[in-house]
Design a protein around this motif. Structure first.
Motif, PDB file in Angstrom:
ATOM      1  N   SER A  42       0.757  -1.322   0.080  1.00 31.81           N
ATOM      2  CA  SER A  42       0.047  -0.066  -0.262  1.00 31.81           C
ATOM      3  C   SER A  42       0.674   1.420   0.183  1.00 31.81           C
ATOM      4  O   SER A  42       2.005   1.392   0.640  1.00 31.81           O
ATOM      5  N   ARG A  43       0.404   2.294  -0.833  1.00 27.25           N
ATOM      6  CA  ARG A  43       1.211   3.683  -0.691  1.00 27.25           C
ATOM      7  C   ARG A  43       0.696   4.123   0.628  1.00 27.25           C
ATOM      8  O   ARG A  43      -0.260   4.160   1.074  1.00 27.25           O
ATOM      9  N   CYS A  44       1.681   5.126   1.107  1.00 28.27           N
ATOM     10  CA  CYS A  44       1.665   5.672   2.228  1.00 28.27           C
ATOM     11  C   CYS A  44       2.326   7.124   2.027  1.00 28.27           C
ATOM     12  O   CYS A  44       3.408   7.559   2.175  1.00 28.27           O
ATOM     13  N   GLY A  45       1.409   8.200   1.664  1.00 29.16           N
ATOM     14  CA  GLY A  45       1.881   9.297   1.183  1.00 29.16           C
ATOM     15  C   GLY A  45       2.386   9.216  -0.270  1.00 29.16           C
ATOM     16  O   GLY A  45       2.305   8.485  -0.786  1.00 29.16           O
ATOM     17  N   ARG A  46       3.340  10.062  -0.549  1.00 25.75           N
ATOM     18  CA  ARG A  46       3.985  10.244  -1.759  1.00 25.75           C
ATOM     19  C   ARG A  46       5.336   9.392  -2.001  1.00 25.75           C
ATOM     20  O   ARG A  46       5.909   8.981  -2.658  1.00 25.75           O
ATOM     21  N   SER A  47       6.048   9.205  -0.598  1.00 25.76           N
ATOM     22  CA  SER A  47       7.332   8.875  -0.552  1.00 25.76           C
ATOM     23  C   SER A  47       7.520   7.402  -0.274  1.00 25.76           C
ATOM     24  O   SER A  47       8.525   7.032  -0.466  1.00 25.76           O
ATOM     25  N   TYR A  48       6.448   6.722   0.343  1.00 22.63           N
ATOM     26  CA  TYR A  48       6.510   5.313   0.903  1.00 22.63           C
ATOM     27  C   TYR A  48       5.491   4.360   0.226  1.00 22.63           C
ATOM     28  O   TYR A  48       4.338   4.730  -0.068  1.00 22.63           O
ATOM     29  N   ILE A  49       6.042   3.075  -0.084  1.00 17.77           N
ATOM     30  CA  ILE A  49       5.145   1.918  -0.289  1.00 17.77           C
ATOM     31  C   ILE A  49       5.383   0.983   0.599  1.00 17.77           C
ATOM     32  O   ILE A  49       6.723   0.716   0.952  1.00 17.77           O
ATOM     33  N   VAL A  95       4.171  -4.415   8.974  1.00 21.72           N
ATOM     34  CA  VAL A  95       3.818  -3.242   9.612  1.00 21.72           C
ATOM     35  C   VAL A  95       3.417  -4.045  11.028  1.00 21.72           C
ATOM     36  O   VAL A  95       2.942  -4.950  11.361  1.00 21.72           O
ATOM     37  N   VAL A  96       4.208  -3.331  12.153  1.00 21.10           N
ATOM     38  CA  VAL A  96       3.885  -3.786  13.658  1.00 21.10           C
ATOM     39  C   VAL A  96       2.697  -2.807  14.264  1.00 21.10           C
ATOM     40  O   VAL A  96       1.729  -3.462  14.855  1.00 21.10           O
ATOM     41  N   SER A  97       2.927  -1.634  13.859  1.00 19.04           N
ATOM     42  CA  SER A  97       1.798  -0.637  14.562  1.00 19.04           C
ATOM     43  C   SER A  97       1.793   0.811  13.718  1.00 19.04           C
ATOM     44  O   SER A  97       2.731   1.047  13.138  1.00 19.04           O
ATOM     45  N   VAL A  98       0.475   1.244  13.882  1.00 16.14           N
ATOM     46  CA  VAL A  98       0.225   2.488  13.193  1.00 16.14           C
ATOM     47  C   VAL A  98      -0.195   3.633  14.102  1.00 16.14           C
ATOM     48  O   VAL A  98      -1.098   3.403  14.809  1.00 16.14           O
ATOM     49  N   GLU A  99       0.769   4.753  14.449  1.00 20.31           N
ATOM     50  CA  GLU A  99       0.590   5.510  15.613  1.00 20.31           C
ATOM     51  C   GLU A  99       0.139   6.624  14.947  1.00 20.31           C
ATOM     52  O   GLU A  99      -0.002   6.916  13.624  1.00 20.31           O
ATOM     53  N   ASN A 150      11.328  -4.598  10.977  1.00 21.72           N
ATOM     54  CA  ASN A 150      12.844  -4.306  11.195  1.00 21.72           C
ATOM     55  C   ASN A 150      13.090  -3.306  11.880  1.00 21.72           C
ATOM     56  O   ASN A 150      14.252  -2.832  11.940  1.00 21.72           O
ATOM     57  N   GLU A 151      12.153  -2.844  12.686  1.00 23.13           N
ATOM     58  CA  GLU A 151      12.620  -1.520  13.691  1.00 23.13           C
ATOM     59  C   GLU A 151      12.607  -0.416  13.189  1.00 23.13           C
ATOM     60  O   GLU A 151      12.959   0.631  14.040  1.00 23.13           O
ATOM     61  N   CYS A 152      12.381  -0.205  12.016  1.00 24.97           N
ATOM     62  CA  CYS A 152      12.364   1.237  11.236  1.00 24.97           C
ATOM     63  C   CYS A 152      11.061   1.935  11.834  1.00 24.97           C
ATOM     64  O   CYS A 152       9.970   1.387  11.663  1.00 24.97           O
ATOM     65  N   ARG A 153      11.168   3.189  11.821  1.00 25.90           N
ATOM     66  CA  ARG A 153      10.119   4.094  12.299  1.00 25.90           C
ATOM     67  C   ARG A 153       9.831   4.995  11.219  1.00 25.90           C
ATOM     68  O   ARG A 153      10.813   5.497  10.831  1.00 25.90           O
ATOM     69  N   ILE A 154       8.794   4.871  10.365  1.00 33.83           N
ATOM     70  CA  ILE A 154       8.252   5.895   9.518  1.00 33.83           C
ATOM     71  C   ILE A 154       7.456   7.073   9.868  1.00 33.83           C
ATOM     72  O   ILE A 154       6.383   6.908  10.475  1.00 33.83           O
ATOM     73  N   TYR A 155       7.963   8.347   9.832  1.00 33.81           N
ATOM     74  CA  TYR A 155       7.413   9.508  10.412  1.00 33.81           C
ATOM     75  C   TYR A 155       6.732  10.231   9.291  1.00 33.81           C
ATOM     76  O   TYR A 155       7.306  10.502   8.311  1.00 33.81           O
ATOM     77  N   ILE A 156       5.273  10.310   9.318  1.00 27.58           N
ATOM     78  CA  ILE A 156       4.468  10.809   8.398  1.00 27.58           C
ATOM     79  C   ILE A 156       3.550  11.874   8.828  1.00 27.58           C
ATOM     80  O   ILE A 156       3.277  11.815  10.106  1.00 27.58           O
ATOM     81  N   PRO A 157       2.851  12.708   8.319  1.00 25.38           N
ATOM     82  CA  PRO A 157       1.894  13.639   8.803  1.00 25.38           C
ATOM     83  C   PRO A 157       0.832  12.658   9.297  1.00 25.38           C
ATOM     84  O   PRO A 157       0.363  11.672   8.865  1.00 25.38           O
ATOM     85  N   ARG A 158      -0.087  13.722  10.218  1.00 28.72           N
ATOM     86  CA  ARG A 158      -1.067  12.866  11.136  1.00 28.72           C
ATOM     87  C   ARG A 158      -2.319  12.370  10.084  1.00 28.72           C
ATOM     88  O   ARG A 158      -2.779  11.379  10.189  1.00 28.72           O
ATOM     89  N   VAL A 213      -1.969  11.695   6.780  1.00 31.80           N
ATOM     90  CA  VAL A 213      -1.746  10.404   6.238  1.00 31.80           C
ATOM     91  C   VAL A 213      -1.379   9.205   7.124  1.00 31.80           C
ATOM     92  O   VAL A 213      -2.007   8.068   6.462  1.00 31.80           O
ATOM     93  N   SER A 214      -1.249   9.319   8.208  1.00 30.12           N
ATOM     94  CA  SER A 214      -1.353   8.201   9.122  1.00 30.12           C
ATOM     95  C   SER A 214      -2.800   7.403   9.201  1.00 30.12           C
ATOM     96  O   SER A 214      -3.014   6.503   9.371  1.00 30.12           O
ATOM     97  N   ALA A 215      -3.734   8.666   9.470  1.00 34.90           N
ATOM     98  CA  ALA A 215      -5.127   8.345   9.802  1.00 34.90           C
ATOM     99  C   ALA A 215      -5.564   7.447   8.524  1.00 34.90           C
ATOM    100  O   ALA A 215      -6.385   6.394   8.417  1.00 34.90           O
ATOM    101  N   GLU A 216      -5.212   8.112   7.245  1.00 34.30           N
ATOM    102  CA  GLU A 216      -5.702   7.115   6.184  1.00 34.30           C
ATOM    103  C   GLU A 216      -5.173   6.015   5.906  1.00 34.30           C
ATOM    104  O   GLU A 216      -5.614   4.952   5.296  1.00 34.30           O
ATOM    105  N   PHE A 217      -3.596   5.873   6.224  1.00 31.08           N
ATOM    106  CA  PHE A 217      -3.057   4.561   6.346  1.00 31.08           C
ATOM    107  C   PHE A 217      -3.433   3.511   7.027  1.00 31.08           C
ATOM    108  O   PHE A 217      -3.696   2.417   6.825  1.00 31.08           O
ATOM    109  N   LYS A 218      -3.978   4.125   8.295  1.00 24.80           N
ATOM    110  CA  LYS A 218      -4.786   3.072   9.127  1.00 24.80           C
ATOM    111  C   LYS A 218      -5.755   2.433   8.679  1.00 24.80           C
ATOM    112  O   LYS A 218      -6.084   1.278   9.154  1.00 24.80           O
ATOM    113  N   LYS A 219      -6.614   3.067   8.202  1.00 20.31           N
ATOM    114  CA  LYS A 219      -7.989   2.568   7.508  1.00 20.31           C
ATOM    115  C   LYS A 219      -7.535   1.493   6.349  1.00 20.31           C
ATOM    116  O   LYS A 219      -8.027   0.474   6.625  1.00 20.31           O
ATOM    117  N   VAL A 220      -6.601   1.824   5.801  1.00 27.84           N
ATOM    118  CA  VAL A 220      -6.083   0.756   4.486  1.00 27.84           C
ATOM    119  C   VAL A 220      -5.527  -0.297   5.399  1.00 27.84           C
ATOM    120  O   VAL A 220      -5.915  -1.671   5.003  1.00 27.84           O
TER     121      VAL A 220
END
Length: 241
Positions: free
Chosen positions: A191-198, A204-208, A216-224, A226-233
């Protein structure tokens, strides 16, 4: 289109192998294929390493002048080339070495149609399965890689490049975000997440509120938003699965 390479230093043997292969493909009504012939392991390796050639299947003789087929296969595996290999030989002496480079089949010459066709049934089942689970990409620095989609944790856009974060490594490919998405959108776990990430939803472990944690313990920081939209997906995918 199936890309198939034949490698044998005997022209007559190449003719025999190609005749068997063509007969098999026609009997299975396989129209889209391309066969390339090589008379030495060195010629084959040069084509693969320098000209970005990556066959789906390699029918490879073991006893050749110069590099042997086993040595060529070892070199391909060191380059992380996942091409399916079928060894053809007059002796069973190198059977263990063949399986040491993950050869799928080991056929002893002279070939006969029944054994050859049976081996090709197994091979093409594997090719079809692999094609459904991987993508082929030109990586920065040269060369072509076969990448299993399950190994992709996420992709990050960097102008005209994409950084692919895999389970055990990272690789950079010269491709736009649009082109990258066109390659992955057919796989339901992406799934796409904003313009920069797929993102691979299976990783995915968690969506805050403003970050997504990957396994892999990486944290992807995104606007709120975008996070809300991705959480639905993400939750839609999770519950549908």
């Amino acid at each position: 289109m199936y890309s198939i390479a034949l490698c044998d230093d005997d022209e007559r043997e190449l003719d025999i192998i190609e005749d068997f292969l063509t007969a098999y493909l026609k009997s299975n009504e396989t129209d889209e294929y391309k066969i390339d012939r090589f008379k030495s392991a060195e010629e084959l390796l040069e084509r693969i390493t320098e000209r970005e050639y990556l066959p789906d299947l390699l029918l490879l003789d073991i006893f050749m002048s110069g590099k042997t087929g086993v040595e060529a296969a070892e070199e391909l595996r060191r380059q992380e080339c996942g091409t399916l290999i079928v060894f053809l030989t007059t002796s069973k002496e190198y059977a263990l070495e063949a399986y040491g480079v993950d050869a799928l089949q080991y056929l002893v010459k002279p070939l006969d149609e029944e054994r050859f066709f049976h081996a090709m049934e197994i091979v093409f089942q594997q090719i079809k399965k692999a094609g459904e689970e991987q993508i082929v990409m030109k990586v920065a620095g040269g060369g072509i890689r076969q990448i299993k989609t399950d190994d992709i944790v996420y992709c990050e856009s960097q102008k005209n490049y994409q950084m692919l974060y895999l389970d055990t490594e990272e690789c950079r490919v010269r491709i736009t975000a649009k082109e990258m998405w066109e390659m992955l959108e057919h796989f339901v776990q992406f799934s796409r997440c904003g313009r920069s990430y797929i993102l691979n939803l299976n990783h995915v472990v968690s969506v805050e509120k403003e970050e997504i944690l990957m396994d892999n313990e990486c944290r992807i920081y995104i606007p709120r938003n975008v996070s809300a939209e991705f959480k639905k997906v993400y939750f839609s995918y999770y519950f549908d699965s």
